[in-house]
Design an enzyme around this catalytic site. Sequence first.
Site, PDB file in Angstrom:
ATOM      1  N   SER A  48      38.155  44.185  29.915  1.00 21.50           N
ATOM      2  CA  SER A  48      37.949  44.004  31.359  1.00 21.50           C
ATOM      3  C   SER A  48      38.724  45.028  32.198  1.00 21.50           C
ATOM      4  O   SER A  48      38.485  46.214  32.063  1.00 21.50           O
ATOM      5  CB  SER A  48      38.314  42.566  31.718  1.00 21.50           C
ATOM      6  OG  SER A  48      37.954  42.289  33.044  1.00 21.50           O
ATOM      7  N   ASP A  97      35.228  46.521  37.930  1.00 24.19           N
ATOM      8  CA  ASP A  97      36.291  46.560  36.923  1.00 24.19           C
ATOM      9  C   ASP A  97      35.667  47.048  35.603  1.00 24.19           C
ATOM     10  O   ASP A  97      34.486  47.387  35.552  1.00 24.19           O
ATOM     11  CB  ASP A  97      36.956  45.182  36.772  1.00 24.19           C
ATOM     12  CG  ASP A  97      36.054  44.169  36.104  1.00 24.19           C
ATOM     13  OD1 ASP A  97      34.843  44.178  36.386  1.00 24.19           O
ATOM     14  OD2 ASP A  97      36.532  43.379  35.278  1.00 24.19           O
ATOM     15  N   ASP A 151      34.492  45.870  32.882  1.00 22.42           N
ATOM     16  CA  ASP A 151      33.294  45.304  32.263  1.00 22.42           C
ATOM     17  C   ASP A 151      32.300  44.789  33.291  1.00 22.42           C
ATOM     18  O   ASP A 151      31.320  44.120  32.935  1.00 22.42           O
ATOM     19  CB  ASP A 151      33.631  44.236  31.220  1.00 22.42           C
ATOM     20  CG  ASP A 151      34.272  42.997  31.821  1.00 22.42           C
ATOM     21  OD1 ASP A 151      34.851  43.099  32.919  1.00 22.42           O
ATOM     22  OD2 ASP A 151      34.200  41.928  31.196  1.00 22.42           O
ATOM     23  N   ASP A 192      32.118  42.519  35.594  1.00 20.64           N
ATOM     24  CA  ASP A 192      31.831  41.163  36.059  1.00 20.64           C
ATOM     25  C   ASP A 192      32.368  40.982  37.478  1.00 20.64           C
ATOM     26  O   ASP A 192      32.049  40.004  38.147  1.00 20.64           O
ATOM     27  CB  ASP A 192      32.350  40.067  35.104  1.00 20.64           C
ATOM     28  CG  ASP A 192      33.779  40.255  34.681  1.00 20.64           C
ATOM     29  OD1 ASP A 192      34.460  41.166  35.194  1.00 20.64           O
ATOM     30  OD2 ASP A 192      34.236  39.476  33.823  1.00 20.64           O
TER      31      ASP A 192
HETATM   32 MG    MG Z   1      36.159  41.833  34.058  1.00 24.57          MG
END
Ligand code: MG
Length: 450
Positions: free
Chosen positions: A101, A242, A244, A246
Amino acid sequence: MTNNTEPKKVLFGTNGVRGIIGEDMNPELVMKIGLSLGTMIQGRVAIGRDTRTSGEALAAAMRSGLLASGCDVIDLGILPTPALQYLVREHYDGGAMITASHNPPEYNGVKVIEGDGTEMDDTRTIALESLIFSEDVRIADWKSVGKLTDESHRIEEYIRAIVSHFPKDCCKGMVVVVDPGSGPAAATTPEILRRMGCSVHTINGRFDGTFPGRVPEPSPEGLALLSETVIATKAAFGVAHDGDADRAVFVDETGTFMNENLTFAMLARAACQNNPGIVVTPVSTSDVIREVAADCGCTTSYTKVGSIYVARTMLKLIEAGERVAFGGEGNGGQIFPNHQFCRDGGMTAAAMAELVAGSKRSISSLADEIPPYTMVKEKIHSDDPTAVLSRIRSACSELDLNETDGVHIRWNDAWALIRPSGTEPFIRLYAESKDPERAEEVKTYLLSLL
Ligand code: MG
């Protein structure tokens, strides 16, 4: 309330297991996770990864463990975590995302996804961990070892799913700058916005696990280039993800970073106006969410800190027949119940684009309609958080206390949250008020009790 005899997660934190490559994160551990996860799922498991340099090594270990346990593995390649979650819900029995992340480049880890596309809950994670530690896993014989398939083309389905939520060309001609931070959203967010009619400029738009442009955490300090590009291209706004994707954070048309609680409030308000219902968020979120929801005649439901608690509470409320308008955290992680029950940075970027384009106004003038709050935070070292919490509890026993997560105290003009970190010897203190001085005063008072 936390009971000390309750089994606790050891490896996994709030969003998966993470560590530094070569120290506490390595292919051996990931293969064990793969074997254990495969033993639990016994089906078709999708795997994906972000752009980290260690991603291929860990993904290979995950594939190996899953295949050896007898699961068929579908490799989705490099894609955002929410894209994997969407595709798992549509097609597979479970998923594993190799990602750390927002952590720095030397980190990597695993997020485990259930067949319904949500992150694995605490109970199931504890069961998974016990398989990892006991090594009581299923090893398939030669006839039942799993098969590997590449279905990385399916990322197109995720892009289409998001675009389908918005009217055709609803953002026609609007200029937007996207900063995926060399992460997986380089393959999704610019394309999503383009298909909605935006004219898109992309920076840090190539997959690169050395993160040459900025660190994976989209903090204001790292987004100078995004701000400059927004100004230079006269864009309506800039959006950054960020590591990844999400989460999504925004800079306004003047290049100014927008607080994540503010952008959450803008999107929550739009959701409540269009489709009234409950807004679900953790106890650490700004009261601005409660206020904008109430202005639309909607209520707010509070959860423990962590997107998984928000997602599962939304699902539970819907199962109970309630209408849920929106969910999210004050860190740029927003959950759209008409799309899927996890944070989705691409969907967040798209929803903001539609909001701004539809208003025919600037994003900063939309933001000006949201009442200002001041939140102050402090991270305090503590070897005995339990003792600290009971001290706070007794000192504030006359006040309105809520113990959903840590101790939440409400005064009529402010609130505060004192919450032990799950993994480190720290206590987090949040204090918020509409009056900046009052927020500081509350913080000082609580620090004196610590
Ligand atoms: Mg993330």
